[in-house]
Design a protein around this motif. Structure first.
Motif, PDB file in Angstrom:
ATOM      1  N   ALA A  43       2.432   1.779   1.670  1.00 45.87           N
ATOM      2  CA  ALA A  43       1.521   1.603   2.844  1.00 45.87           C
ATOM      3  C   ALA A  43       2.517   1.867   3.893  1.00 45.87           C
ATOM      4  O   ALA A  43       3.545   1.745   4.146  1.00 45.87           O
ATOM      5  CB  ALA A  43       1.210   0.110   3.059  1.00 45.87           C
ATOM      6  N   TRP A  44       1.880   2.564   5.187  1.00 50.88           N
ATOM      7  CA  TRP A  44       2.643   3.232   5.877  1.00 50.88           C
ATOM      8  C   TRP A  44       2.083   2.970   7.467  1.00 50.88           C
ATOM      9  O   TRP A  44       1.105   3.461   7.829  1.00 50.88           O
ATOM     10  CB  TRP A  44       2.642   4.775   5.874  1.00 50.88           C
ATOM     11  N   THR A  63       0.268   8.852   0.665  1.00 50.12           N
ATOM     12  CA  THR A  63       0.522   7.396   0.843  1.00 50.12           C
ATOM     13  C   THR A  63      -0.666   6.751   0.808  1.00 50.12           C
ATOM     14  O   THR A  63      -1.746   7.080   1.596  1.00 50.12           O
ATOM     15  CB  THR A  63       1.166   6.842   2.063  1.00 50.12           C
ATOM     16  N   PRO A  64      -1.116   5.917  -0.206  1.00 47.71           N
ATOM     17  CA  PRO A  64      -2.534   5.161  -0.313  1.00 47.71           C
ATOM     18  C   PRO A  64      -3.038   4.425   1.026  1.00 47.71           C
ATOM     19  O   PRO A  64      -4.189   4.620   1.242  1.00 47.71           O
ATOM     20  CB  PRO A  64      -2.394   4.106  -1.508  1.00 47.71           C
ATOM     21  N   VAL A  65      -2.201   3.823   1.650  1.00 47.94           N
ATOM     22  CA  VAL A  65      -2.575   2.989   2.727  1.00 47.94           C
ATOM     23  C   VAL A  65      -1.940   3.387   3.900  1.00 47.94           C
ATOM     24  O   VAL A  65      -0.542   3.392   3.973  1.00 47.94           O
ATOM     25  CB  VAL A  65      -2.507   1.364   2.754  1.00 47.94           C
ATOM     26  N   VAL A  66      -2.634   3.865   5.008  1.00 51.02           N
ATOM     27  CA  VAL A  66      -1.943   4.346   6.236  1.00 51.02           C
ATOM     28  C   VAL A  66      -2.886   3.820   7.229  1.00 51.02           C
ATOM     29  O   VAL A  66      -3.856   3.615   7.524  1.00 51.02           O
ATOM     30  CB  VAL A  66      -1.987   5.862   6.082  1.00 51.02           C
ATOM     31  N   PHE A  85      -0.330  -4.059   3.559  1.00 52.72           N
ATOM     32  CA  PHE A  85       1.063  -4.376   4.263  1.00 52.72           C
ATOM     33  C   PHE A  85       1.464  -5.919   4.045  1.00 52.72           C
ATOM     34  O   PHE A  85       2.480  -6.184   4.341  1.00 52.72           O
ATOM     35  CB  PHE A  85       0.871  -4.130   5.601  1.00 52.72           C
ATOM     36  N   ASP A  86       0.835  -6.392   2.910  1.00 50.98           N
ATOM     37  CA  ASP A  86       1.141  -7.693   2.522  1.00 50.98           C
ATOM     38  C   ASP A  86       2.731  -7.339   1.821  1.00 50.98           C
ATOM     39  O   ASP A  86       3.025  -6.277   1.210  1.00 50.98           O
ATOM     40  CB  ASP A  86       0.297  -8.382   1.651  1.00 50.98           C
TER      41      ASP A  86
END
Lengths: 725, 151
Positions: free
Chosen positions: A465-466, A503-506, A332-333
């Motif tokens: 990222a979500w 989504t790769p990052v959740v 989330f950067d």
């Protein structure tokens, strides 16, 4: 339902204490009771039922007419016809003469195989019955074939069955009526041979139509409200004006002066007025003076609750993860796009307000009403009256809608009626009537919900990222059903979303807030809010990336391997003329959502009229597995769209100092004829076992409209309803 | 009070309090349960009956106002009305609870306007709520019945 607090709260007779504990133990720890199945325990006290030769789902008269016994209630979804068609297909019965009857309450025989208890809900009626009824129909067919084979001295393989008539190449022929006695003596095969779905002649055709349209068009269909029995009394109850308030004292002197009022007494939920007819009961209740103890009542107003939810969301107070994957620490950067949504309480507001008829005499209990959850209601009434659950006899009638409302685990209106009938005693019938105000102010709402999202968009324009936080009350609180690590019904639709999968990052969490306001599942449950959030966010991300929203979805579905989503999307796109010109002032919006195993895509054409959104045409594509009744699938898509649109445009129950502000249809606006869209339904061909259609059409229209409004006005939707009061 | 009501072509003597809404006399006293209770304040139309041919809300019409008025209920429509046939043909009902009122509102409309436009249907039917959302089938069935009756 909190069984233990109910045990202490509702006084029961001295003979009942031990049984109550037994029942309480069953409900709270059924999994721990070794050697007994919950079905045995929940059926305690049930009379043994004898079924005919063809088992608990099929009766065949001496005239050869086939009657299918439905374990599910019919309250609009065409379930009776759908279930009957499954049997008729495998039995090769004459569909034009097939009848449907409602089953008794009997968990051992009539349990919903996807619930482990008898009940209708979660769009499971067809899905759980599919193999069970195919086998029942095929078994009965085999009995007739074997009887004919024996009688004619031919091989069963040479016999064909069509429209209730068996025939052989030799010219021999006999009807179900002719062979009834012989067939009844045959042993049904343990594993009857089922048809290849490709050879179905009834299922999937336009012949599968409702069996109840006539009685529902001439006024003769019988609902709870229509029940009259000799010597019957009618009761109404003065309920607390605030959730969580209790009766402190009451003055019934004026109420008792009303002509026709028979008795007034306190029960756990308020003060009951029992009268000779409905009008007397209402006038008697109006004349009551009740003082309430509201020390533990909800006293907040809606804006305060929204603020409280925002705080819980921001702090992720007591939250639990429901989907966390990828490198959350670093994902989330950078710049995040934020979204927030507020959803109000919703009343189900079925056309027939809650009601019940009860007769009680000691351990003898009979209930007559539109019962959605026989097992839950038997348990709740058994607890309240101190009888065994199986001893609570239930006759289920048509119900004037439910949308989840009649599947209340606390069965509060059923228990209320049973308690009044117990006080009246002598097995004298008592009809409890809730008026619209009781119904609308009585809670059991779709809970309020807050969603907060922070999404990092990748260089390709798609989510990288979500972060997602959901705050709501839990409809599962205290419900005697398995409780997971978190309440999945609060997040279903976000949970399992192809967008999160792609989504790769959740980092998705749910936090449960508490309130004395009782909440309940409402047609499509979690999807009522998650569909709007997911689908409206996707359109905003697509707009930001300058990608067509249908294309944007295609990419994500392919990435997530969501083939069924892709198929309904393509069908809706093709049928709607997506991308083609529309009159000025009209815009299209698209949304796709899976719920209860079915996937639905809708394209809505929206314009503004008198400052309010007006939906003209809706193109709906649905994948619900094998389509049993295309016409009733269309009817459920039409109805689901109307129900979902009503909520999206107008639906809101609000509180002012804890009191519900909407008491009837004058305050709680619902969709009417002049505001109803025209829905076109297209079904994706499928060979998969059928899933449900009662709910999945409902949650998709809201986001489709919000997405059209985004095009039309440029303004995103941040709260429902769209039309502010 | 004792009042003579003319319902579906028959004169019926009824004993009830003067302020009793017609709906509760129909349902509780006369056991004519086709007309439904939905809201009690003339907001949903489930109780729609005809008074001298005009659609009224039985839930909000006290019997004292109905002396000498010809009342027709869903039971009085006979079951073979073109609207009822169209309702079955289109499988209009879902839960079915509002349909008596819908049909009575539609019957009053067709009596006045044998070939109603969409705007006519909107105007005549908007007081009748259907929570199942059978609206588009109701519209189709009204048009179908209108065509049958005008043929």
């Amino acid at each position: 339902m909190n069984i233990q607090s109910k045990l202490s709260a509702d006084p029961v007779g001295p003979t009942a204490t031990r049984r109550d504990l037994v029942v309480g133990a069953i409900v709270t720890s059924s999994a721990l009771l070794v050697g007994c199945s919950p079905m045995d325990l929940l059926g305690l006290g049930a009379k043994k039922q004898d079924f005919g030769s063809f088992g608990p789902f099929i009766k065949i008269g001496t005239d050869g007419v086939v009657t299918v016994i439905s374990k599910h209630i019919e309250f609009g979804q065409g379930t009776h016809a759908g279930l009957a068609a499954i049997v008729a297909e495998e039995l090769d019965a004459d569909w034009s003469t097939v009848k449907v009857e409602q089953s008794s309450a009997n968990i051992k025989v009539y349990a919903n195989l996807l619930m482990g208890a008898q009940g209708t809900g979660g769009s499971t009626a067809i899905a759980n019955s599919w193999m069970q009824l195919r086998k029942a129909g095929a078994g009965a067919r085999a009995m007739f074939v074997n009887a004919a084979a024996a009688k004619w001295g031919v091989s069963g393989k040479e016999i064909s069955v069509k429209n209730g008539v068996l025939s052989h190449a030799s010219g021999k022929s006999a009807s179900f009526a002719d062979l009834l006695a012989d067939a009844g003596k045959m042993t049904p095969p343990a594993e009857p041979t089922l048809k290849d779905p490709k050879t179905f002649t009834l299922i999937g055709t336009q012949s599968v139509r409702r069996k109840d349209s006539k009685v529902k068009s001439d006024g003769t269909a019988v609902y709870t409200q229509d029940i009259h029995m000799p010597d019957m009394l009618t009761a109404m109850v003065a309920h607390a004006p605030l959730f969580g308030a209790k009766v402190k004292s009451f003055d019934d002197s004026e109420a008792l002066k009303v002509k026709g009022v028979v008795q007034v007494f306190k029960i756990s939920s308020g003060v009951a007025v029992v009268a000779e007819n409905t009008w007397a009961a209402k006038k008697g209740r109006d004349a009551l003076k009740v003082t309430w103890d509201d020390s533990k009542a909800e006293k907040r107003s809606t804006p305060e609750i929204i603020e409280d939810y925002k705080k819980i969301s921001a702090a992720r107070e007591g939250s639990k993860p429901f989907d966390v994957h990828g490198d959350v620490a670093k994902g989330f950067d950078g710049e995040l796009t934020k979204f927030g949504f507020d959803f109000p309480y919703l009343s189900h507001a079925p056309m027939e307000p809650m009601n019940c008829v009860a007769q009680v005499d000691g351990q003898k209990v009979k209930l007559t009403y539109g019962c959605q959850g026989p097992t839950m209601d038997q348990m709740a009434v058994a607890m309240a009256l101190g009888v065994l659950p199986g001893a609570v006899e239930i006759e289920t009638l048509f119900a004037g809608g439910s949308f989840g409302r009649r599947a209340s685990p606390s069965a509060e209106y059923v228990v209320e009626c049973a308690l009044i009938a117990k006080k009246v005693g002598g097995f004298r019938p008592v009809k409890l009537v809730w008026d619209r105000e009781d119904d609308m102010t009585g809670g059991r709402y779709r809970p309020m919900v807050r969603h907060d999202l922070a999404i990092k968009v990748g260089a390709d324009g798609y989510p990288a990222a979500w972060r997602h936080t959901v705050v709501t009350q839990s409809v599962m609180k205290g419900v005697p059903m398995p409780q997971g690590k978190f309440d999945a019904t609060a997040v279903e639709g976000a949970l399992g979303s192809p967008y999160l999968k792609a989504t790769p990052v959740v980092d998705a969490h749910v936090a449960i807030a508490d309130s004395p306001v009782p909440v309940l599942w409402w047609r499509s449950v979690g999807a009522t809010h998650t569909a709007l959030v997911m689908e409206h966010v996707i359109d905003q991300l697509a707009a930001k990336a300058k990608i067509d929203p249908a294309d944007y979805r295609r990419t994500l579905y392919k990435k997530a391997g969501a083939d069924r989503h892709l198929a309904v999307l393509e069908l809706a796109v093709a049928k709607s003329g997506w991308g083609s010109a529309l009159p000025s002032g009209t815009a299209r919006g698209i949304a796709v959502h899976e719920s209860f195993g079915s996937v639905v895509a809708q394209v809505a054409e929206v314009s503004m009229k008198d400052g309010e959104p007006r939906v003209g045409r809706v193109v709906c594509a649905v994948d619900c597995g094998i389509a049993i009744s295309p016409d009733q699938i269309a009817a459920q898509m039409e109805g689901g769209v109307a129900y979902g649109l009503s909520a999206a445009l107008y639906g809101a129950i609000t509180l002012k100092d804890g009191a519900v502000e909407q008491r009837n249809f004058d305050g709680y606006r619902v969709l009417r004829h002049n505001e109803a869209p025209t829905v076109e339904t297209y079904i994706v061909p499928s060979g998969a076992n059928p899933t449900g259609v009662g709910e999945p059409g409902t949650p998709v229209i809201g986001p489709a409209v919000a997405n059209a409004l985004l095009v039309l006005t440029g303004k995103p939707t941040q709260s429902l309803p769209l039309v502010k009061a | 009070m004792s009042i003579a009501l003319e319902i579906n072509g028959k004169t019926l003597q009824v004993e009830a309090e003067a302020d009793t809404p017609l709906l509760w006399v129909l349902r509780d006293e006369l056991k004519m349960t086709g007309s439904k209770f939905g809201c009690g304040i003339a907001q949903c139309g489930a109780c729609t009956v005809h008074a001298d041919g005009q659609p009224i809300r039985a839930c909000s019409t006290p019997i004292e106002a109905l002396a000498g008025v010809k009342i027709t209920t869903i039971e009085g429509l006979g079951g073979e009305h073109a609207l009822q046939a169209a309702w079955v043909k289109h499988d209009v009902p879902q839960c079915g609870y509002c349909q008596s009122g819908q049909i009575m509102a539609a019957a009053a409309l067709l009596a006045k306007k044998p070939r109603p436009t969409d705007a006519d249907i909107d105007e005549a039917m908007t007081g009748n709520v259907c929570r199942c959302g059978a609206y588009q089938r109701i519209r189709a069935a009204i048009k179908d019945a209108a065509a049958t009756l005008s043929a």
